[in-house]
Write an enzyme that holds these catalytic residues in place. Structure first.
Site, short mmCIF file in Angstrom:
data_model
loop_
_atom_site.label_atom_id
_atom_site.label_comp_id
_atom_site.label_asym_id
_atom_site.label_seq_id
_atom_site.Cartn_x
_atom_site.Cartn_y
_atom_site.Cartn_z
N ARG A 1 0.78 -0.86 -0.01
CA ARG A 1 -0.23 0.07 -0.20
C ARG A 1 0.51 0.76 -0.01
O ARG A 1 2.33 1.20 -0.23
CB ARG A 1 -0.75 -0.04 1.39
CG ARG A 1 -0.95 -0.51 2.33
CD ARG A 1 0.83 0.16 2.93
NE ARG A 1 0.29 1.65 2.93
CZ ARG A 1 0.50 2.38 3.25
NH1 ARG A 1 2.35 2.60 3.84
NH2 ARG A 1 0.83 3.85 3.46
N GLY A 2 -0.05 2.39 0.02
CA GLY A 2 1.28 3.41 -0.28
C GLY A 2 1.65 3.72 -1.95
O GLY A 2 1.64 3.43 -2.12
N ALA A 3 1.22 4.71 -1.68
CA ALA A 3 0.95 5.57 -4.31
C ALA A 3 2.31 5.08 -4.47
O ALA A 3 1.76 4.12 -5.25
CB ALA A 3 0.01 6.70 -3.42
N ARG B 1 -6.83 -0.11 -7.18
CA ARG B 1 -7.30 1.27 -5.83
C ARG B 1 -7.87 2.35 -6.79
O ARG B 1 -7.23 2.41 -7.36
CB ARG B 1 -6.86 0.78 -4.77
CG ARG B 1 -6.20 -0.40 -3.53
CD ARG B 1 -5.69 0.12 -2.06
NE ARG B 1 -6.08 0.90 -2.14
CZ ARG B 1 -5.36 1.27 -0.93
NH1 ARG B 1 -4.37 1.01 -0.76
NH2 ARG B 1 -5.61 2.05 0.15
N GLN C 1 -2.53 2.29 9.99
CA GLN C 1 -0.56 2.40 9.19
C GLN C 1 0.42 3.43 9.74
O GLN C 1 1.41 3.40 10.25
CB GLN C 1 -0.53 3.07 8.07
CG GLN C 1 -1.36 2.57 7.04
CD GLN C 1 -3.17 2.70 6.73
OE1 GLN C 1 -4.58 2.68 7.51
NE2 GLN C 1 -3.66 3.18 6.16
N ASP D 1 -2.57 10.80 -1.85
CA ASP D 1 -2.45 9.68 -2.49
C ASP D 1 -2.72 10.03 -4.24
O ASP D 1 -2.69 9.73 -4.81
CB ASP D 1 -3.27 8.37 -2.71
CG ASP D 1 -2.60 8.29 -1.41
OD1 ASP D 1 -2.75 8.93 0.02
OD2 ASP D 1 -2.68 6.86 -1.46
N ASN E 1 -5.15 12.81 0.76
CA ASN E 1 -4.35 11.41 1.81
C ASN E 1 -5.31 10.73 2.58
O ASN E 1 -6.59 10.88 2.76
CB ASN E 1 -3.47 12.07 2.05
CG ASN E 1 -1.88 11.36 3.08
OD1 ASN E 1 -1.36 10.84 2.01
ND2 ASN E 1 -1.76 11.39 4.36
N LYS E 2 -4.50 10.03 3.34
CA LYS E 2 -5.35 9.35 4.10
C LYS E 2 -6.49 9.66 5.12
O LYS E 2 -6.02 10.92 5.42
CB LYS E 2 -4.31 8.52 5.63
CG LYS E 2 -4.99 7.43 5.90
CD LYS E 2 -5.38 6.14 5.64
CE LYS E 2 -5.37 4.80 4.40
NZ LYS E 2 -5.57 4.88 3.67
O1 MRU Z 1 -4.40 3.25 2.39
P1 MRU Z 1 -3.64 3.06 1.84
O2 MRU Z 1 -2.52 2.56 3.27
O3 MRU Z 1 -2.32 2.99 0.66
O4 MRU Z 1 -2.55 4.92 1.98
C1 MRU Z 1 -1.88 5.50 1.95
C2 MRU Z 1 -1.36 7.19 2.47
O5 MRU Z 1 -2.82 7.71 2.00
C3 MRU Z 1 -0.24 7.32 2.23
O6 MRU Z 1 -0.03 8.77 2.90
C4 MRU Z 1 -0.04 7.79 0.88
O7 MRU Z 1 0.17 7.08 -0.34
C5 MRU Z 1 1.55 8.45 0.46
S1 MRU Z 1 2.57 8.04 0.40
C6 MRU Z 1 4.28 7.99 0.03
#
Ligand code: MRU
Length: 347
Positions: free
Chosen positions: A46-48, A89, A197, A238, A248-249
């Site tokens: 996970r994470g963009a 996603r 996270q 994201d 973002n999250k």
């Molecule tokens: O749902 P996730 O864990 O994929 O969400 C991730 C985030 O919101 C991060 O902050 C975002 O992807 C930035 S990653 C460098």
């Protein structure tokens, strides 16, 4: 060095299973693109940026398995692989950026056979991974100047090595760069309900890097800002609209509002591939709705009564007026973001 995504010699995609951290460090080897698509969906990765890099690897893997010498049939099957990966996603634009990049690589008119196409896709995926590592290091250096000796920095979710191909990260990359410059800094990590996270990943990653980290629950952020504990906020993103609105999250927007109230600068660190220049503002960012079980349960423990109504948007959008600066690998964008982001894009 944390290696979040790796491509093996056979072209398999090797992922650290982020669902099991911090208690187990287990790696999953995806041997076909369907398995990789599932790993993105179920948050093994996970994470963009990490999603983008894995997607590129998955597409190269899927293309390699297409059993034909016919270029037309190959293109059709390749398109199917891309569609499956792209449907995993919806919010992180890095996924679609990676898919487009792989499609472009396959369209190169110089490629005269299926074997050449497969080799070009392999090279492109390798380049996406290698570039991600370099980009994050540059971003870290570009942002480290915003952090002063003695700062405590609040971050939300995990925007570290685990959210990228590995090593540095975006928001945490800026923090790591400041730490490497010898600045004495501390991090406060929001636990980041519902998927945790912050508690599971950011706390683990900061401890591994030897950076002073304190874990708080999301609803403690205002308390600590009000008491003067926090000097800066840095988060990842994201998807950033062309006007600087940043998804973002979930919970990031609340942190930004709190930061503004307390006159604490709020920074976003993200690669140019996270900026969606096609959309004018944050209203156009699709927000993923995830399984309600993430809210009703922690692990296997049920917290909420059976049948209660639950909503679980995974992201929110922070309007650009809350953002002091957007830190990218090409430099730093400031208001008005529309102009400054465009300038970085073309630099
Ligand atoms: O749902 P996730 O864990 O994929 O969400 C991730 C985030 O919101 C991060 O902050 C975002 O992807 C930035 S990653 C460098």
């Amino acid at each position: 060095m944390i290696k979040t995504v790796e491509f093996t010699q056979e072209g398999y995609v090797r992922l650290i299973d982020q669902r099991l951290l911090p208690t187990e460090e287990v790696f999953l080897e995806c041997r076909d693109y369907i398995q990789l698509a599932e790993a993105i969906k179920n948050m093994t990765v996970r994470g963009a940026p990490a999603i983008g890099v894995s997607a590129a690897g998955g597409i190269a893997l899927g293309a390699r398995a297409v059993d034909t010498q016919d270029m037309g049939i190959f293109q059709k099957r390749f398109e199917e692989v891309c569609n499956v990966i792209a449907s995993t996603r919806p919010t992180a634009v890095n996924l679609f950026w990676a898919v487009d990049r792989m499609k472009k690589a396959a369209k190169n008119p110089a490629l005269k056979s299926v074997a050449e196409m497969k080799a070009a896709l392999r090279r492109e995926a390798d380049a996406v991974l290698a570039e991600d590592l370099l980009i994050n290091e540059k971003m870290g250096k570009n942002g480290a100047g915003f952090i002063s000796e003695g700062d405590t920095i609040l971050t939300h979710c995990n925007a570290g090595a685990l959210a990228t191909a590995g090593h540095f990260g975006t928001a945490l990359g800026v923090i790591k760069a400041a730490h490497l410059e010898g600045k004495n800094i501390k991090v406060f990590a929001d636990e980041t309900r519902p998927f945790l996270q912050g508690a599971r990943l950011t706390a683990w990653e900061m401890k591994k890097e030897g950076i002073d980290v304190t874990l708080i629950t999301d609803n403690m952020a205002g308390y600590f800002m009000n008491k003067g504990f926090i000097q800066k906020v840095i988060v990842g993103a994201d998807r950033i609209a062309s006007n600087g609105d940043a998804a973002n999250k979930i919970g990031t927007y609340s942190v930004a509002v709190l930061a503004k109230t307390h006159n604490i600068p709020f920074y976003v660190a993200a690669p140019i591939s996270t900026i969606d220049f096609e959309i004018p503002n944050g209203d156009n960012i699709p927000i993923e709705e995830r399984d309600t079980r993430e809210v009703s349960h922690v692990g296997n423990r049920q917290l909420a009564p059976d049948g209660v109504k639950i909503l679980n948007p995974a992201f929110d959008v922070t309007p650009n007026e809350y953002i002091e600066a957007i830190i990218t690998e090409k430099g730093v964008a400031k208001k008005p973001f529309k102009e400054s982001l465009e300038k970085l894009r073309n630099s």
